[in-house]
Scaffold this motif. Structure first.
Motif, PDB file in Angstrom:
ATOM      1  N   MET A   1       0.849  -1.185   0.000  1.00 43.51           N
ATOM      2  CA  MET A   1       0.000   0.000   0.000  1.00 43.51           C
ATOM      3  C   MET A   1       0.888   1.239   0.000  1.00 43.51           C
ATOM      4  O   MET A   1       1.809   1.354   0.784  1.00 43.51           O
ATOM      5  CB  MET A   1      -0.905   0.009   1.230  1.00 43.51           C
ATOM      6  N   ALA A   2       0.557   2.166  -0.876  1.00 43.69           N
ATOM      7  CA  ALA A   2       1.267   3.441  -0.941  1.00 43.69           C
ATOM      8  C   ALA A   2       0.259   4.559  -0.744  1.00 43.69           C
ATOM      9  O   ALA A   2      -0.905   4.445  -1.115  1.00 43.69           O
ATOM     10  CB  ALA A   2       1.977   3.584  -2.280  1.00 43.69           C
ATOM     11  N   ARG A   3       0.726   5.637  -0.172  1.00 40.11           N
ATOM     12  CA  ARG A   3      -0.118   6.806   0.050  1.00 40.11           C
ATOM     13  C   ARG A   3       0.439   7.942  -0.806  1.00 40.11           C
ATOM     14  O   ARG A   3       1.587   8.334  -0.670  1.00 40.11           O
ATOM     15  CB  ARG A   3      -0.089   7.174   1.534  1.00 40.11           C
ATOM     16  N   TYR A   4      -0.434   8.458  -1.691  1.00 44.89           N
ATOM     17  CA  TYR A   4      -0.053   9.541  -2.595  1.00 44.89           C
ATOM     18  C   TYR A   4      -0.877  10.775  -2.288  1.00 44.89           C
ATOM     19  O   TYR A   4      -2.044  10.676  -1.911  1.00 44.89           O
ATOM     20  CB  TYR A   4      -0.292   9.137  -4.061  1.00 44.89           C
ATOM     21  N   GLY A   5      -0.279  11.924  -2.501  1.00 43.18           N
ATOM     22  CA  GLY A   5      -0.986  13.182  -2.336  1.00 43.18           C
ATOM     23  C   GLY A   5      -1.079  13.898  -3.665  1.00 43.18           C
ATOM     24  O   GLY A   5      -0.191  13.772  -4.515  1.00 43.18           O
ATOM     25  N   TYR A   6      -2.150  14.635  -3.840  1.00 47.00           N
ATOM     26  CA  TYR A   6      -2.335  15.433  -5.058  1.00 47.00           C
ATOM     27  C   TYR A   6      -2.650  16.854  -4.643  1.00 47.00           C
ATOM     28  O   TYR A   6      -3.593  17.101  -3.884  1.00 47.00           O
ATOM     29  CB  TYR A   6      -3.463  14.859  -5.918  1.00 47.00           C
ATOM     30  N   ALA A   7      -1.830  17.792  -5.108  1.00 47.08           N
ATOM     31  CA  ALA A   7      -2.031  19.216  -4.839  1.00 47.08           C
ATOM     32  C   ALA A   7      -2.150  19.925  -6.176  1.00 47.08           C
ATOM     33  O   ALA A   7      -1.425  19.620  -7.125  1.00 47.08           O
ATOM     34  CB  ALA A   7      -0.850  19.776  -4.045  1.00 47.08           C
ATOM     35  N   ARG A   8      -3.078  20.881  -6.239  1.00 47.23           N
ATOM     36  CA  ARG A   8      -3.276  21.609  -7.491  1.00 47.23           C
ATOM     37  C   ARG A   8      -3.601  23.057  -7.208  1.00 47.23           C
ATOM     38  O   ARG A   8      -4.335  23.374  -6.270  1.00 47.23           O
ATOM     39  CB  ARG A   8      -4.421  20.992  -8.306  1.00 47.23           C
ATOM     40  N   VAL A   9      -3.028  23.926  -8.013  1.00 46.04           N
ATOM     41  CA  VAL A   9      -3.404  25.336  -8.036  1.00 46.04           C
ATOM     42  C   VAL A   9      -3.715  25.704  -9.482  1.00 46.04           C
ATOM     43  O   VAL A   9      -3.279  25.022 -10.406  1.00 46.04           O
ATOM     44  CB  VAL A   9      -2.298  26.264  -7.457  1.00 46.04           C
ATOM     45  N   SER A  10      -4.473  26.778  -9.654  1.00 42.70           N
ATOM     46  CA  SER A  10      -4.953  27.138 -10.993  1.00 42.70           C
ATOM     47  C   SER A  10      -3.951  27.912 -11.832  1.00 42.70           C
ATOM     48  O   SER A  10      -3.985  27.838 -13.056  1.00 42.70           O
ATOM     49  CB  SER A  10      -6.238  27.950 -10.881  1.00 42.70           C
ATOM     50  N   THR A  11      -3.076  28.660 -11.198  1.00 39.66           N
ATOM     51  CA  THR A  11      -2.141  29.478 -11.968  1.00 39.66           C
ATOM     52  C   THR A  11      -0.719  29.252 -11.483  1.00 39.66           C
ATOM     53  O   THR A  11      -0.481  28.835 -10.350  1.00 39.66           O
ATOM     54  CB  THR A  11      -2.459  30.985 -11.841  1.00 39.66           C
ATOM     55  N   ARG A  12       0.214  29.561 -12.338  1.00 35.60           N
ATOM     56  CA  ARG A  12       1.634  29.393 -11.995  1.00 35.60           C
ATOM     57  C   ARG A  12       2.060  30.325 -10.858  1.00 35.60           C
ATOM     58  O   ARG A  12       3.010  30.026 -10.146  1.00 35.60           O
ATOM     59  CB  ARG A  12       2.497  29.628 -13.219  1.00 35.60           C
ATOM     60  N   ASP A  21       2.266  20.954   2.686  1.00 37.61           N
ATOM     61  CA  ASP A  21       2.487  20.821   4.134  1.00 37.61           C
ATOM     62  C   ASP A  21       1.392  19.977   4.772  1.00 37.61           C
ATOM     63  O   ASP A  21       1.666  19.109   5.598  1.00 37.61           O
ATOM     64  CB  ASP A  21       2.547  22.192   4.805  1.00 37.61           C
ATOM     65  N   ALA A  22       0.143  20.218   4.389  1.00 38.38           N
ATOM     66  CA  ALA A  22      -0.978  19.453   4.948  1.00 38.38           C
ATOM     67  C   ALA A  22      -0.885  17.980   4.535  1.00 38.38           C
ATOM     68  O   ALA A  22      -1.147  17.082   5.348  1.00 38.38           O
ATOM     69  CB  ALA A  22      -2.307  20.046   4.480  1.00 38.38           C
ATOM     70  N   LEU A  23      -0.496  17.727   3.301  1.00 35.25           N
ATOM     71  CA  LEU A  23      -0.352  16.344   2.835  1.00 35.25           C
ATOM     72  C   LEU A  23       0.772  15.641   3.590  1.00 35.25           C
ATOM     73  O   LEU A  23       0.642  14.474   3.981  1.00 35.25           O
ATOM     74  CB  LEU A  23      -0.107  16.308   1.329  1.00 35.25           C
ATOM     75  N   ALA A  24       1.881  16.349   3.832  1.00 34.50           N
ATOM     76  CA  ALA A  24       2.993  15.766   4.588  1.00 34.50           C
ATOM     77  C   ALA A  24       2.564  15.460   6.027  1.00 34.50           C
ATOM     78  O   ALA A  24       2.889  14.390   6.564  1.00 34.50           O
ATOM     79  CB  ALA A  24       4.185  16.712   4.572  1.00 34.50           C
ATOM     80  N   ARG A  25       1.805  16.370   6.649  1.00 35.13           N
ATOM     81  CA  ARG A  25       1.298  16.118   8.001  1.00 35.13           C
ATOM     82  C   ARG A  25       0.357  14.917   8.032  1.00 35.13           C
ATOM     83  O   ARG A  25       0.223  14.255   9.055  1.00 35.13           O
ATOM     84  CB  ARG A  25       0.593  17.359   8.554  1.00 35.13           C
ATOM     85  N   ALA A  26      -0.295  14.631   6.899  1.00 32.95           N
ATOM     86  CA  ALA A  26      -1.212  13.486   6.808  1.00 32.95           C
ATOM     87  C   ALA A  26      -0.469  12.188   6.492  1.00 32.95           C
ATOM     88  O   ALA A  26      -1.101  11.158   6.272  1.00 32.95           O
ATOM     89  CB  ALA A  26      -2.274  13.760   5.748  1.00 32.95           C
ATOM     90  N   GLY A  27       0.855  12.240   6.456  1.00 34.04           N
ATOM     91  CA  GLY A  27       1.643  11.024   6.270  1.00 34.04           C
ATOM     92  C   GLY A  27       2.035  10.715   4.846  1.00 34.04           C
ATOM     93  O   GLY A  27       2.488   9.602   4.563  1.00 34.04           O
ATOM     94  N   VAL A  28       1.895  11.671   3.941  1.00 35.64           N
ATOM     95  CA  VAL A  28       2.314  11.449   2.555  1.00 35.64           C
ATOM     96  C   VAL A  28       3.785  11.840   2.441  1.00 35.64           C
ATOM     97  O   VAL A  28       4.170  12.952   2.808  1.00 35.64           O
ATOM     98  CB  VAL A  28       1.457  12.284   1.572  1.00 35.64           C
ATOM     99  N   GLU A  29       4.588  10.909   1.950  1.00 35.58           N
ATOM    100  CA  GLU A  29       6.015  11.178   1.751  1.00 35.58           C
ATOM    101  C   GLU A  29       6.190  12.251   0.669  1.00 35.58           C
ATOM    102  O   GLU A  29       5.440  12.262  -0.318  1.00 35.58           O
ATOM    103  CB  GLU A  29       6.743   9.897   1.335  1.00 35.58           C
ATOM    104  N   VAL A  62      -4.643  11.203  -1.324  1.00 36.05           N
ATOM    105  CA  VAL A  62      -5.025  12.198  -0.330  1.00 36.05           C
ATOM    106  C   VAL A  62      -5.004  13.577  -0.984  1.00 36.05           C
ATOM    107  O   VAL A  62      -4.057  13.922  -1.699  1.00 36.05           O
ATOM    108  CB  VAL A  62      -4.041  12.180   0.867  1.00 36.05           C
ATOM    109  N   VAL A  63      -6.056  14.347  -0.740  1.00 33.06           N
ATOM    110  CA  VAL A  63      -6.116  15.740  -1.179  1.00 33.06           C
ATOM    111  C   VAL A  63      -6.554  16.589   0.011  1.00 33.06           C
ATOM    112  O   VAL A  63      -7.122  16.080   0.969  1.00 33.06           O
ATOM    113  CB  VAL A  63      -7.093  15.942  -2.368  1.00 33.06           C
TER     114      VAL A  63
END
Length: 161
Positions: A1-12, A21-29, A62-63
């Motif tokens: 089992m692997a835990r992946y995080g996905y982060a997205r913003v609309s503009t560069r 940071d929130a994904l890392a606190r949730a245990g995502v490497e 995780v998002v």
């Protein structure tokens, strides 16, 4: 089992640090966090598509918020069905959704059903309005009827009696 995080913003110009940071606190490497800088309305999200293609049964995605991953209600429902079919757990930190638990799956299905109901109610109301047409209706205020006529459609204001 692997835990992946996905982060997205609309503009560069926007920054994904808070999401990362929130994904890392949730245990995502850190090496399992996928960051995409692309509009949420676009159908194609290359990094999300690549992430989905490598997920295995038992993995988790995780998002921070639903709107980070879903384009719209239908897209969220499609993703939820894909996650269930591929036995991938879906975790949304800010909404408290965790489909790795029975109550989390129930909560997500309820939220998805409410979202679908909301979308269908909007479509139904729009279709009823279109079917009613632009003509005057009995029982409406004269000013409302005047606004609906083609000659008055572009009027800046309507004098009420």
């Amino acid at each position: 089992m692997a835990r992946y995080g996905y982060a997205r913003v609309s503009t560069r110009e926007q920054n994904t640090d808070a999401q990362s940071d929130a994904l890392a606190r949730a245990g995502v490497e850190p090496d399992h966090i996928v960051i995409e800088k692309i509009s949420g309305k676009l159908a194609s999200r290359p990094k999300l598509d690549a992430l989905l293609s490598k997920l295995q049964p038992g993995d988790q995605i995780v998002v921070t918020r639903l709107r980070r991953i879903g384009r719209n209600h239908q897209h969220l429902l499609d993703l939820a069905a894909w996650f269930e079919e591929h036995e991938v757990d879906f975790i949304v930190l800010e909404q408290g959704i965790d489909t790795s638990t029975p109550i989390g799956r129930l909560y997500f299905r309820i939220m998805a059903a409410l979202a679908e109901f909301d979308r269908e109610a909007i479509v139904e109301g729009t279709l009823e309005g279109l079917a009613a047409g632009p003509g005057p209706r009995p029982g409406r205020w004269p000013a409302d009827q005047a606004l609906r006529t083609p000659a008055r459609a572009g009027a800046a204001h309507v004098r009420r009696r």
